[in-house]
Design an enzyme around this catalytic site. Structure first.
Site, PDB file in Angstrom:
ATOM      1  N   SER A 132       0.817  -1.211   0.000  1.00 15.17           N
ATOM      2  CA  SER A 132       0.000   0.000   0.000  1.00 15.17           C
ATOM      3  C   SER A 132       0.856   1.268   0.000  1.00 15.17           C
ATOM      4  CB  SER A 132      -0.946  -0.048   1.203  1.00 15.17           C
ATOM      5  OG  SER A 132      -1.883   0.989   1.156  1.00 15.17           O
ATOM      6  N   ASP A 166      -2.877   5.971  -3.358  1.00 15.38           N
ATOM      7  CA  ASP A 166      -1.736   5.383  -2.663  1.00 15.38           C
ATOM      8  C   ASP A 166      -1.152   4.282  -3.542  1.00 15.38           C
ATOM      9  OD1 ASP A 166      -3.845   3.620  -2.351  1.00 15.38           O
ATOM     10  OD2 ASP A 166      -3.290   3.030  -0.320  1.00 15.38           O
ATOM     11  N   ASP A 172      -1.294   1.055  -3.823  1.00 14.69           N
ATOM     12  CA  ASP A 172      -2.128   0.018  -4.449  1.00 14.69           C
ATOM     13  C   ASP A 172      -3.489   0.547  -4.869  1.00 14.69           C
ATOM     14  OD1 ASP A 172      -3.231   0.262  -1.886  1.00 14.69           O
ATOM     15  OD2 ASP A 172      -3.695  -1.865  -1.723  1.00 14.69           O
ATOM     16  N   ASP A 181      -6.175   1.647  -3.417  1.00 14.33           N
ATOM     17  CA  ASP A 181      -7.460   1.325  -2.790  1.00 14.33           C
ATOM     18  C   ASP A 181      -8.024   2.521  -2.038  1.00 14.33           C
ATOM     19  OD1 ASP A 181      -5.748   1.316  -0.602  1.00 14.33           O
ATOM     20  OD2 ASP A 181      -6.497  -0.572   0.233  1.00 14.33           O
TER      21      ASP A 181
END
EC number: 5.4.2.10
Length: 449
Positions: free
Chosen positions: A106, A243, A245, A247
């Site tokens: 992340s 961010d 990743d 999400d």
């Protein structure tokens, strides 16, 4: 022993904490728990897994280890390549896979990495299922041979299926909007600019040249300075930052002011409420959401349901009680009508969609809520098990009485460190600072280790 799974999968420094051996062992155990390979023998088909990753250099060897463990366990594997976590979640469901795997840490720096497993349908795992995977690590298995081994193929073209999906959820074109998008040199560097352009926006992408080592480095939702500068210098309508990743997302308006997750949820909730699309006229947030958000929702006739900190707890409450919008101040926003997890791209598209339909600047939309000053003090080296002692409870009650309806107190032990967090919101920063300081002193005395 400490639990291997954290709040969002298994994370650590790749090659030291998160080794190739551990990645393979985890994938073998997950194949037996989630793929339940033995149960498929009678049906004549093998379980299927999809595997995606962010651009970290360590993702290459970790992906190889995970794929090897799954295939060796009799699971067919589709390698999705570099894609956001929500894309992997969507494709787990859309492709009828029995499990999904995402390799990402992340917003963490490049040396870190993580493994996140997704159940059939694309949802995050419960604590109980994660515990079962952990319990079966290192178990002796009878591995298939010959035609029983899993087959591996690349499925990089499935990225377009995800882009097409998020675009079909929109009910407004973004024609005429100028947006700067910061991809954090992460998993969204290809799909986010592509989707925004296809939605009609004029897009300038920054943080969109990953080299395996620069993810989150000075870019993305945890480093908004660069985005603010580019938005102002280009005269853009707004900026959006994901961010590593993707999400979650945050935004900045045309003046460079930060629009956090609470603002985004408030804007989306108000728009959905106005169109009769907000399930049960309710939005789900965590205890860390600003009191200003809750007051704004109350004034708009929208109920706020609170959960513990963590988007997984938000999602659990949404699923159990039939709500369709929830999220966190950090920018994890879950739109359950369209996604099984927080989705930064989906969130940004709908935020821009509200702007396009309303025909007003993001700054004006964000004025739906006025955040109250929030002071957070981390009191370290204390016994966090004493966070509910009578002396502290009495001090909190007095502070809450002093603050009234325009303030709030939250005392929360850290989940990972010998620390108690003291958070105070008040009508003024000075008042919040005074109350937080007094409570921190009580914590130091009453909760001494």
């Amino acid at each position: 022993m400490a639990r291997l799974f954290g709040t969002d999968g298994v994370r650590g420094v790749a090659g030291r904490d998160l080794t190739a051996e551990l990645a393979m062992d985890l994938s073998v155990a997950a194949a037996h728990v989630l793929g339940d390979a033995g149960a498929f023998a009678a049906t004549g088909r093998r379980p299927v897994a999809v595997v995606g990753r962010d651009p970290r250099a360590s993702g290459e060897f970790l992906e190889a280890a995970v794929v090897a463990g799954l295939a060796a366990s009799g699971v067919d594997v589709l390698r999705l390549g570099v894609l956001p976590t929500p894309a992997v979640a969507h494709l787990t469901a859309a492709l009828g896979a029995d499990l999904g795997v995402m390799l990402s840490a992340s917003h963490n720096p490049a040396p870190d990495n993580g493994i996140k497993f997704l159940a059939r349908g694309g949802f995050k795992l419960s604590d109980a299922v994660e515990d079962e995977i952990e319990r079966r690590l290192g178990e002796e298995w009878s591995f298939p041979i010959g035609s029983g081994v899993g087959r591996v193929r690349d499925a990089y073209g499935e990225a377009d299926r995800y882009i097409s999906h998020v675009l079909t959820t929109m009910n407004a074109a973004l024609d005429g909007l100028n947006v700067v998008v910061d991809c954090a040199h992460g998993a969204a560097h290809m799909v986010a600019p592509e989707a925004l352009v296809r939605a009609g926006a004029r897009v300038e992408a920054i943080g969109a040249r990953p080299d395996g080592l620069n993810i989150n480095n000075g870019h993305g939702s945890t480093h908004l300075d660069k985005l603010q500068q580019v938005v102002i210098s280009r005269g853009a309508d707004l900026g959006v930052a994901y961010d590593g990743d993707a999400d979650r997302c945050l935004a900045v308006d045309h003046t460079g002011a930060i629009i956090d997750g609470d603002h985004i949820m408030a804007i989306l909730a108000a728009a959905m409420h106005g169109e009769g699309l907000l399930a049960k006229d309710t939005v789900v947030a965590t205890v860390m959401s600003n009191l200003g958000f809750k007051l704004a929702m109350r004034d708009a006739g929208i109920t706020v349901v609170e959960t513990a900190v963590g988007d997984r707890y938000v999602l659990e409450r949404m699923k159990s009680d039939g709500y369709n919008l929830g999220g966190e101040q950090s920018g994890h926003v879950i739109m359950l009508d369209h996604a099984t997890t927080g989705d930064g791209l989906l969130t940004s598209l709908h935020l821009l969609g509200v702007m396009a339909k309303a025909g007003v600047p993001l700054k004006e939309l964000a004025s739906v809520m006025t955040p109250l000053p929030q002071i957070l003090i981390n009191v370290k080296d204390v016994d966090k098990g004493k966070a509910s002692v009578p002396e502290l409870a009495e001090a909190v009650a007095l502070a809450e009485a002093e603050l009234g309806e325009t303030g709030r107190v939250l005392i929360r032990p850290s989940g990972t460190e010998p620390m108690i967090r003291v958070m105070v919101e008040a009508a003024s920063e000075e008042h919040a600072t005074q109350v937080a300081g007094r409570l921190a002193d009580v914590v130091r005395k009453a909760c001494a280790s």
